[in-house]
Scaffold this active site. Structure first.
Site, short mmCIF file in Angstrom:
data_model
loop_
_atom_site.label_atom_id
_atom_site.label_comp_id
_atom_site.label_asym_id
_atom_site.label_seq_id
_atom_site.Cartn_x
_atom_site.Cartn_y
_atom_site.Cartn_z
CD GLU A 142 -15.08 -3.33 -22.75
OE1 GLU A 142 -15.48 -4.06 -21.49
OE2 GLU A 142 -14.75 -3.56 -23.19
CG HIS A 193 -10.51 -6.23 -23.34
ND1 HIS A 193 -11.30 -7.37 -22.03
CD2 HIS A 193 -11.53 -5.44 -23.52
CE1 HIS A 193 -13.11 -6.64 -22.64
NE2 HIS A 193 -12.11 -5.54 -22.82
CG ASN A 225 -5.51 -11.88 -21.70
OD1 ASN A 225 -5.43 -11.17 -21.81
ND2 ASN A 225 -7.14 -12.58 -22.39
CE1 TYR A 232 -11.37 -7.78 -18.17
CE2 TYR A 232 -9.56 -6.58 -16.63
CZ TYR A 232 -10.20 -6.96 -17.84
OH TYR A 232 -9.49 -6.87 -19.62
CE LYS A 250 -6.77 -7.85 -21.63
NZ LYS A 250 -7.26 -9.76 -20.76
P1 CMP Z 1 -10.25 -9.78 -21.37
O1 CMP Z 1 -10.59 -10.72 -22.18
O2 CMP Z 1 -9.80 -9.05 -20.98
O3 CMP Z 1 -11.67 -10.71 -20.25
C1 CMP Z 1 -11.25 -11.01 -18.95
C2 CMP Z 1 -10.12 -10.91 -18.43
O4 CMP Z 1 -9.77 -12.37 -17.18
C3 CMP Z 1 -9.73 -12.54 -19.52
O5 CMP Z 1 -9.47 -11.59 -20.90
C4 CMP Z 1 -8.26 -12.77 -18.64
O6 CMP Z 1 -7.14 -11.69 -19.12
C5 CMP Z 1 -8.39 -13.07 -17.58
N1 CMP Z 1 -9.15 -14.25 -17.21
C6 CMP Z 1 -9.94 -14.72 -18.24
N2 CMP Z 1 -10.14 -16.21 -17.94
C7 CMP Z 1 -9.67 -16.16 -16.97
C8 CMP Z 1 -9.10 -17.40 -15.93
N3 CMP Z 1 -9.36 -19.13 -16.42
N4 CMP Z 1 -7.82 -17.33 -15.25
C9 CMP Z 1 -6.95 -16.28 -15.39
N5 CMP Z 1 -7.61 -14.98 -15.93
C10 CMP Z 1 -8.58 -15.05 -16.92
#
Ligand code: CMP
Length: 138
Positions: A126, A115, A112, A49, A9
């Site tokens: 995907e 993904h 984070n 998403y 990311k």
């Molecule tokens: P990802 O695994 O890419 O899937 C959805 C994404 O949304 C997740 O990683 C985070 O980047 C974001 N995300 C999911 N839950 C939350 C949350 N509670 N608060 C903020 N961002 C979130």
């Protein structure tokens, strides 16, 4: 052999962590099938998403995913979908196990670092999202 999609990311790309993440993936024995760098448009991030549309974190997530380039990566390995999810760790680094990519490299539950697809059906969709027919996967 199973294939899955990993996205490095924008936070991890901006912090020069591409190599560190790929090193961890390769060390597990997973094979990098293809990868490239691109910046998502808002529309693309919203489509990718789409299942999260309407959730409170949706708009900030789209802001984040479009702030800079990301690296979509197709990976291959035995039972790789659950194995890669394990290596990646839980969404929020505070909940992620020691030694996982998110525990070590993520800033918070949104920013984070990576993904990873969560099922064979999601992986297929995907991978097709980022690697269309014009780009041959080798
Ligand atoms: P990802 O695994 O890419 O899937 C959805 C994404 O949304 C997740 O990683 C985070 O980047 C974001 N995300 C999911 N839950 C939350 C949350 N509670 N608060 C903020 N961002 C979130």
């Amino acid at each position: 052999m199973q294939r899955t999609l990993l996205i490095i990311k924008p936070d991890a790309v901006a912090k020069n962590k591409i190599g560190e993440i790929l090193r961890r993936v390769e060390e597990k024995g997973f094979r990098i099938v293809d990868l490239y760098k691109r910046r998502l448009t808002r529309k693309e991030a919203e489509t990718f998403y789409a299942e999260h549309r309407g959730k409170p974190f949706f708009e900030p997530l789209v802001d984040f995913m479009t702030e800079g380039p990301c690296i979509p990566v197709v990976l291959e390995g035995e039972n790789i979908i659950p194995q890669l999810r394990k290596l990646v760790g839980k969404t929020d680094p505070a909940d992620a196990a020691q030694g996982t990519i998110r525990r070590d490299l993520a800033e918070n539950g949104r920013r984070n670092a990576v993904h990873a697809s969560d099922s064979p059906e999601t992986a297929e969709r995907e991978i097709a999202f980022f690697f269309d027919g014009k780009r041959e996967i080798i």
